[in-house]
Design a protein around this motif. Structure first.
Motif, PDB file in Angstrom:
ATOM      1  N   GLY A   3      17.454   6.409  11.353  1.00  0.00           N
ATOM      2  CA  GLY A   3      16.556   5.960  12.413  1.00  0.00           C
ATOM      3  C   GLY A   3      16.427   6.968  13.539  1.00  0.00           C
ATOM      4  N   THR A   4      17.553   7.531  13.955  1.00  0.00           N
ATOM      5  CA  THR A   4      17.532   8.524  15.023  1.00  0.00           C
ATOM      6  C   THR A   4      16.793   9.778  14.589  1.00  0.00           C
ATOM      7  OG1 THR A   4      19.640   7.680  15.840  1.00  0.00           O
ATOM      8  CG2 THR A   4      18.988   9.868  16.590  1.00  0.00           C
ATOM      9  N   THR A   5      17.076  10.233  13.380  1.00  0.00           N
ATOM     10  CA  THR A   5      16.411  11.431  12.865  1.00  0.00           C
ATOM     11  C   THR A   5      14.905  11.214  12.740  1.00  0.00           C
ATOM     12  OG1 THR A   5      18.405  11.989  11.628  1.00  0.00           O
ATOM     13  CG2 THR A   5      16.376  13.111  10.982  1.00  0.00           C
ATOM     14  N   LEU A   6      14.511  10.076  12.184  1.00  0.00           N
ATOM     15  CA  LEU A   6      13.079   9.796  12.039  1.00  0.00           C
ATOM     16  C   LEU A   6      12.400   9.658  13.394  1.00  0.00           C
ATOM     17  CD1 LEU A   6      12.950   7.381   8.981  1.00  0.00           C
ATOM     18  CD2 LEU A   6      12.298   9.786   9.095  1.00  0.00           C
ATOM     19  N   PHE A   7      13.099   9.093  14.366  1.00  0.00           N
ATOM     20  CA  PHE A   7      12.542   8.997  15.712  1.00  0.00           C
ATOM     21  C   PHE A   7      12.170  10.386  16.227  1.00  0.00           C
ATOM     22  CE2 PHE A   7      13.415   9.414  20.278  1.00  0.00           C
ATOM     23  CZ  PHE A   7      12.414   8.595  20.781  1.00  0.00           C
ATOM     24  N   PHE A   8      13.102  11.335  16.093  1.00  0.00           N
ATOM     25  CA  PHE A   8      12.836  12.683  16.598  1.00  0.00           C
ATOM     26  C   PHE A   8      11.778  13.404  15.772  1.00  0.00           C
ATOM     27  CE2 PHE A   8      17.063  12.086  18.609  1.00  0.00           C
ATOM     28  CZ  PHE A   8      16.644  12.240  19.917  1.00  0.00           C
ATOM     29  N   VAL A   9      11.739  13.154  14.455  1.00  0.00           N
ATOM     30  CA  VAL A   9      10.710  13.766  13.614  1.00  0.00           C
ATOM     31  C   VAL A   9       9.330  13.243  14.002  1.00  0.00           C
ATOM     32  CG1 VAL A   9       9.798  13.856  11.248  1.00  0.00           C
ATOM     33  CG2 VAL A   9      12.217  14.302  11.668  1.00  0.00           C
ATOM     34  N   VAL A  10       9.199  11.933  14.154  1.00  0.00           N
ATOM     35  CA  VAL A  10       7.908  11.343  14.531  1.00  0.00           C
ATOM     36  C   VAL A  10       7.507  11.783  15.938  1.00  0.00           C
ATOM     37  CG1 VAL A  10       6.752   9.150  15.051  1.00  0.00           C
ATOM     38  CG2 VAL A  10       8.086   9.395  12.960  1.00  0.00           C
ATOM     39  N   LYS A  11       8.476  11.858  16.846  1.00  0.00           N
ATOM     40  CA  LYS A  11       8.179  12.298  18.205  1.00  0.00           C
ATOM     41  C   LYS A  11       7.661  13.741  18.197  1.00  0.00           C
ATOM     42  CE  LYS A  11      10.029  12.410  22.811  1.00  0.00           C
ATOM     43  NZ  LYS A  11      10.930  11.830  23.746  1.00  0.00           N
ATOM     44  N   ALA A  12       8.290  14.607  17.410  1.00  0.00           N
ATOM     45  CA  ALA A  12       7.844  16.004  17.314  1.00  0.00           C
ATOM     46  C   ALA A  12       6.465  16.088  16.662  1.00  0.00           C
ATOM     47  CB  ALA A  12       8.850  16.828  16.528  1.00  0.00           C
ATOM     48  N   ALA A  13       6.231  15.278  15.636  1.00  0.00           N
ATOM     49  CA  ALA A  13       4.924  15.281  14.976  1.00  0.00           C
ATOM     50  C   ALA A  13       3.833  14.797  15.923  1.00  0.00           C
ATOM     51  CB  ALA A  13       4.962  14.411  13.719  1.00  0.00           C
ATOM     52  N   ASN A  14       4.115  13.747  16.691  1.00  0.00           N
ATOM     53  CA  ASN A  14       3.129  13.253  17.661  1.00  0.00           C
ATOM     54  C   ASN A  14       2.833  14.302  18.722  1.00  0.00           C
ATOM     55  OD1 ASN A  14       2.863  10.799  16.388  1.00  0.00           O
ATOM     56  ND2 ASN A  14       4.322   9.758  17.705  1.00  0.00           N
ATOM     57  N   HIS A  15       3.861  15.006  19.157  1.00  0.00           N
ATOM     58  CA  HIS A  15       3.674  16.072  20.157  1.00  0.00           C
ATOM     59  C   HIS A  15       2.813  17.192  19.576  1.00  0.00           C
ATOM     60  CE1 HIS A  15       4.565  18.524  23.636  1.00  0.00           C
ATOM     61  NE2 HIS A  15       4.952  19.509  22.836  1.00  0.00           N
ATOM     62  N   ALA A  16       3.097  17.571  18.331  1.00  0.00           N
ATOM     63  CA  ALA A  16       2.304  18.626  17.691  1.00  0.00           C
ATOM     64  C   ALA A  16       0.854  18.189  17.506  1.00  0.00           C
ATOM     65  CB  ALA A  16       2.914  19.001  16.347  1.00  0.00           C
ATOM     66  N   MET A  17       0.642  16.934  17.131  1.00  0.00           N
ATOM     67  CA  MET A  17      -0.727  16.438  16.958  1.00  0.00           C
ATOM     68  C   MET A  17      -1.454  16.384  18.295  1.00  0.00           C
ATOM     69  SD  MET A  17      -0.170  13.534  14.055  1.00  0.00           S
ATOM     70  CE  MET A  17      -1.894  13.233  13.743  1.00  0.00           C
ATOM     71  N   ALA A  18      -0.745  16.021  19.354  1.00  0.00           N
ATOM     72  CA  ALA A  18      -1.367  15.982  20.682  1.00  0.00           C
ATOM     73  C   ALA A  18      -1.763  17.383  21.125  1.00  0.00           C
ATOM     74  CB  ALA A  18      -0.416  15.351  21.692  1.00  0.00           C
ATOM     75  N   LEU A  19      -0.918  18.372  20.839  1.00  0.00           N
ATOM     76  CA  LEU A  19      -1.267  19.752  21.179  1.00  0.00           C
ATOM     77  C   LEU A  19      -2.481  20.225  20.391  1.00  0.00           C
ATOM     78  CD1 LEU A  19       2.225  21.484  21.425  1.00  0.00           C
ATOM     79  CD2 LEU A  19       0.682  20.881  23.287  1.00  0.00           C
ATOM     80  N   THR A  20      -2.531  19.869  19.118  1.00  0.00           N
ATOM     81  CA  THR A  20      -3.670  20.244  18.286  1.00  0.00           C
ATOM     82  C   THR A  20      -4.945  19.593  18.800  1.00  0.00           C
ATOM     83  OG1 THR A  20      -2.222  20.436  16.374  1.00  0.00           O
ATOM     84  CG2 THR A  20      -4.576  20.232  15.932  1.00  0.00           C
ATOM     85  N   LYS A  21      -4.861  18.313  19.142  1.00  0.00           N
ATOM     86  CA  LYS A  21      -6.032  17.604  19.653  1.00  0.00           C
ATOM     87  C   LYS A  21      -6.492  18.214  20.978  1.00  0.00           C
ATOM     88  CE  LYS A  21      -7.725  12.988  20.644  1.00  0.00           C
ATOM     89  NZ  LYS A  21      -7.401  11.560  20.712  1.00  0.00           N
ATOM     90  N   LYS A  22      -5.538  18.552  21.845  1.00  0.00           N
ATOM     91  CA  LYS A  22      -5.881  19.153  23.129  1.00  0.00           C
ATOM     92  C   LYS A  22      -6.558  20.498  22.927  1.00  0.00           C
ATOM     93  CE  LYS A  22      -3.962  20.599  27.524  1.00  0.00           C
ATOM     94  NZ  LYS A  22      -2.773  20.851  28.313  1.00  0.00           N
ATOM     95  N   THR A  23      -6.055  21.286  21.980  1.00  0.00           N
ATOM     96  CA  THR A  23      -6.655  22.587  21.684  1.00  0.00           C
ATOM     97  C   THR A  23      -8.078  22.418  21.151  1.00  0.00           C
ATOM     98  OG1 THR A  23      -4.480  23.472  21.171  1.00  0.00           O
ATOM     99  CG2 THR A  23      -6.359  24.719  20.364  1.00  0.00           C
ATOM    100  N   GLU A  24      -8.274  21.433  20.280  1.00  0.00           N
ATOM    101  CA  GLU A  24      -9.617  21.179  19.747  1.00  0.00           C
ATOM    102  C   GLU A  24     -10.570  20.741  20.854  1.00  0.00           C
ATOM    103  OE1 GLU A  24      -9.035  18.319  16.668  1.00  0.00           O
ATOM    104  OE2 GLU A  24      -8.217  19.789  15.267  1.00  0.00           O
ATOM    105  N   GLU A  25     -10.078  19.908  21.778  1.00  0.00           N
ATOM    106  CA  GLU A  25     -10.927  19.454  22.885  1.00  0.00           C
ATOM    107  C   GLU A  25     -11.272  20.615  23.800  1.00  0.00           C
ATOM    108  OE1 GLU A  25      -8.734  16.321  24.725  1.00  0.00           O
ATOM    109  OE2 GLU A  25      -9.226  14.877  23.159  1.00  0.00           O
TER     110      GLU A  25
END
Length: 126
Positions: free
Chosen positions: A80-102
């Protein structure tokens, strides 16, 4: 019928689910090994020796064998802890990608703006 089966099996969501199941099984093996080969010897062995047992599976109280359950709880907490950090990192990366596209979309002029610029240049040439 074969065509429908092929379409079903090779649909994106089915393939993604199959990959997720395989990756989950591999991840489970890693976590199980981590708990039994690293966590138990380093942290739980002193407690197990104090309880008078050699393996966590032998841990029991009044006939209730709770050692395997305790191991499963530790596995769950680590996963659970590991998946939390993996999902958090993935969400951060997706937010950066979305911001770059915008940012890229905002930097490019629209078709109307380009046409207005062309019109202004043509009017200057007259």
């Amino acid at each position: 019928m074969i065509k429908e089966l092929k379409e079903f099996l090779f649909r994106g969501s089915v393939l993604e689910l199959a990959v997720a199941v395989v990756m989950g099984a591999a991840f489970n093996a890693i976590i199980t090994s981590f708990v039994s080969d690293v966590i138990t010897p380093l942290f739980l062995n002193p407690a197990l020796k104090a309880a008078g047992v050699d393996k966590i599976a032998d841990l029991s109280w009044n006939g209730v064998a709770y050692g395997n359950f305790l191991s499963a709880v530790i596995n769950f907490l680590i996963v659970g802890t590991t998946l939390f950090f993996v999902v958090k990192a993935a969400n951060h990366a997706m937010a950066l990608t979305k911001k770059t596209e915008e940012d890229t979309a905002e930097a490019e002029p629209t078709e109307v703006e380009l046409l207005a610029d062309i019109k202004a240049l043509l009017e200057k040439q007259k």
